[in-house]
Design a protein around this motif. Sequence first.
Motif, PDB file in Angstrom:
ATOM      1  N   UNK A  55       0.791  -2.901   5.178  1.00  0.00           N
ATOM      2  CA  UNK A  55       1.506  -2.415   3.996  1.00  0.00           C
ATOM      3  C   UNK A  55       0.734  -2.930   2.787  1.00  0.00           C
ATOM      4  N   UNK A  56       0.077  -2.017   2.074  1.00  0.00           N
ATOM      5  CA  UNK A  56      -0.746  -2.396   0.917  1.00  0.00           C
ATOM      6  C   UNK A  56       0.070  -2.232  -0.361  1.00  0.00           C
ATOM      7  N   UNK A  57       0.115  -3.278  -1.169  1.00  0.00           N
ATOM      8  CA  UNK A  57       0.918  -3.292  -2.388  1.00  0.00           C
ATOM      9  C   UNK A  57       0.048  -3.495  -3.618  1.00  0.00           C
ATOM     10  N   UNK A  58       0.311  -2.711  -4.671  1.00  0.00           N
ATOM     11  CA  UNK A  58      -0.424  -2.795  -5.936  1.00  0.00           C
ATOM     12  C   UNK A  58      -1.893  -2.431  -5.764  1.00  0.00           C
ATOM     13  N   UNK A  59      -2.227  -1.752  -4.705  1.00  0.00           N
ATOM     14  CA  UNK A  59      -3.611  -1.319  -4.475  1.00  0.00           C
ATOM     15  C   UNK A  59      -3.599  -0.282  -3.355  1.00  0.00           C
ATOM     16  N   UNK A  60      -4.745   0.360  -3.141  1.00  0.00           N
ATOM     17  CA  UNK A  60      -4.889   1.266  -2.004  1.00  0.00           C
ATOM     18  C   UNK A  60      -4.913   2.734  -2.318  1.00  0.00           C
ATOM     19  N   UNK A  61      -4.511   3.133  -3.543  1.00  0.00           N
ATOM     20  CA  UNK A  61      -4.376   4.556  -3.820  1.00  0.00           C
ATOM     21  C   UNK A  61      -5.720   5.290  -3.785  1.00  0.00           C
ATOM     22  N   UNK A  62      -6.822   4.548  -3.994  1.00  0.00           N
ATOM     23  CA  UNK A  62      -8.153   5.167  -3.921  1.00  0.00           C
ATOM     24  C   UNK A  62      -8.958   4.674  -2.710  1.00  0.00           C
ATOM     25  N   UNK A  63      -8.284   3.988  -1.779  1.00  0.00           N
ATOM     26  CA  UNK A  63      -8.989   3.377  -0.636  1.00  0.00           C
ATOM     27  C   UNK A  63      -9.137   4.362   0.527  1.00  0.00           C
ATOM     28  N   UNK A  64      -9.727   5.509   0.235  1.00  0.00           N
ATOM     29  CA  UNK A  64      -9.866   6.563   1.245  1.00  0.00           C
ATOM     30  C   UNK A  64     -10.710   6.074   2.429  1.00  0.00           C
ATOM     31  N   UNK A  65     -11.863   5.480   2.133  1.00  0.00           N
ATOM     32  CA  UNK A  65     -12.758   5.019   3.199  1.00  0.00           C
ATOM     33  C   UNK A  65     -12.148   3.863   3.987  1.00  0.00           C
ATOM     34  N   UNK A  66     -11.453   2.978   3.296  1.00  0.00           N
ATOM     35  CA  UNK A  66     -10.859   1.823   3.976  1.00  0.00           C
ATOM     36  C   UNK A  66      -9.771   2.253   4.961  1.00  0.00           C
ATOM     37  N   UNK A  67      -8.930   3.193   4.510  1.00  0.00           N
ATOM     38  CA  UNK A  67      -7.845   3.661   5.383  1.00  0.00           C
ATOM     39  C   UNK A  67      -8.433   4.393   6.593  1.00  0.00           C
TER      40      UNK A  67
END
Length: 569
Positions: free
Chosen positions: A138-150
Motif C-alpha cells: 500500500x503506497x501512500x503519498x507517492x506512486x501515481x507516476x510509478x508505472x515501471x515500479x508497479x
Amino acid sequence: MRWNLKSKPSKEKVQALQEVLQVDEIIATLLVQRGIETFEQAKSFFRPTLNDLHDPYLMKDMDKAVSRIETAIANQENILVFGDYDVDGTTAVSLVSSYLKTDYSNVATYIPDRYLEGYGVSFQGIDFAEDNGFTLIIALDCGIKSVDHVAYAKEKGIDFIICDHHRPGAVLPDAVAVLDPKREDCTYPYDELCGCGVGFKLIQALGRNKKQTIEDLVPYLDLVATAIAADIVPMTGENRVLAKFGLEVINSNPRPGIKALVQNVKKKTLTITDVVFIVAPRINAAGRIKHGDYAVQLLTEFDLKQAKTFAQEIEENNVERRGLDKQITKEALHQIKENQEETRFTTVVYDENWHKGVIGIVASRLTETYYRPTLVFTKSGDKLAASARSVQDFDVYQALEACSHHLEQFGGHMYAAGMTLKEENYAVFKQAFEDVVKDTINPELLIPEITVDMEIDFSDITPKLIRILKEFEPFGPQNMHPVFMSSAVFDTGFAKTLGSEGEHLKLYVKQYDTSQEPGIGAIGFGLGKYLHLAQGKKEFQMAYVVDENEWNNQVSLQLNVRAIKENNG
C-alpha cells in the motif's frame, strides 16, 4: 514590498449576510471574500461537523482497494505499508499501518532512504518486499507516476494499492487500485486532500465494513491534521473539517508520539501555525538527518516513556538540522555576494559538501532574502542534485521544463521542485535557467507582495471581533489569517529591535492618538530593518494580523505586523 488591497465585495451581498448572521460589516466582508454568502454556507464554515465528510466510496477504485486488503487479511498475506520520508508520507504510513495492526499483525512499514533511494516508490523497496514475503504494498503519498515500479512488482507477484494526491501522468500504474482524487476519471467531490488524507479515506472505507463509525476514527485525526498543516494544502472543504477535529485531538488527547513532541510547549492550545512550526519540522528532521523510519516509530509508539525517548532523538536531529540550515544558508549568501550575482533574475548556488537533507530549506531562505526563483545544488553520488523554490505566481516547474535537456531528471510543481544533472552540465544549465526566467517572468513578481483583506481602524478591534476571528480557524491556503491595514499609525516611543542581530521589530502603537495607553503591543518578525520608520513618532501604515500573545498564563492582544511603510507611501 507591493501592497495589494483586495477590492471590496458587493455591498448588497455584504449587507445581506450582515442581516442574516447578525454580524458587523468587517466579518461579513471577510466571509464574502471567502465565497461565503448564505446562512448555510456560513453555518458549514463556522460549525463544521464530521458528518460533512464525504462517502469514501465515492473515490474511484475504493471498492477495489478495500476488497484487496480484506482478501489479504483473510488469506494471512503480509502487507507492506510504503510511504515517502516527509511529514505527509510518514504520518500516512503511521495512520494506515497502526489502523491495520489493531486487528491484524502481518503488517510492516517501509520508508525509502532519502539519500540511497530518493523520493517515492523504489526498486529497492520492492526487492525488500519480495525478499520478506510481502504480496501487497500500500503506497501512500507517492506512486501515481510509478508505472515501471508497479510493473516490476507485478512480475514478482506483488500487488500495489496506490493512495496519492499528486497529479497523474498520461498513463496510470497497473495497480489493483489507484486512489487519487486528481485522477481525471475520479468524481470524488474534493480533490485537495493530502496523502495522509487519502489514507484516512481508505481506513474510513475499511471501517465501514467493520461497522465502525466516524467517531471511532477520530483518534487518527491528529496525524491527518499534522499532514494537512505540513503539506500546505488548501484549508477548505474536507481538509478544514479534518484539520479542525484533528487539532482538537492534538490539544486534548494526542497519540504519545505527538504528545512527546509538544511536551515542552508552554501554550495551552496549539494552532495549525504551531503544528507547522513545532511539530512538522521535527517529524521532517528524522528523514532529513537520519531516516524517515524514526518518525514512523515515534508516531506509532503507544508507550509514552518510549515515545519521549524517540522524541528526544528526533529533537537532536532537529537541532542538527537547524545548525546545518544556518551554516549552509550563510555560505550560500556569501557565495552569491562573492560572485556578484545579486542582480540576476535567479539564484543558483552549488557546493559539493552541502547536506542534501536541508538544501530545500536553504532554497526557501534564499528566496526570502532575494525573492527570485532559486536552486540550491549539492553533490549526490556521481551527479548534482538540487531543490528549487519559486516566488508567488511564477511556475518554476515550467521554467525547468524549458531547459530540461540539460537535466537528467526533474519533478515537482509550481512552487517547489527537485532535479539532478551531470556536473559538467551545471554551468550551461545555470545560464539556461537564468535566460528562461529572464525572458518569461514579469519583473513585478520579483518584488514580494502582501495581500491585505481590508483597511480598518484600531477602534474596530473589539473583543467581539477577536472572538469571531478565532472562529475562522484553522487557517491555511484559501482561508488565510485575515490581514488588515491601518493608516496614521505611530509608535508611542517604545519602538525597538529584538533578536541577536536586531532582526525583529517590537512596537507599541496608537492611531489618531485615541487608542489605549501605552498603545497596542505589536511584533514584526524579520522587520527590524524598518525601525527607522517607527522612530520619532512618525506616522506610518501598517499591515497586520490581529493576534494574541500568551505569556505566563496571561493572554493579551498583540498585532502581528506583516509590513509597514511610510504613511500613504
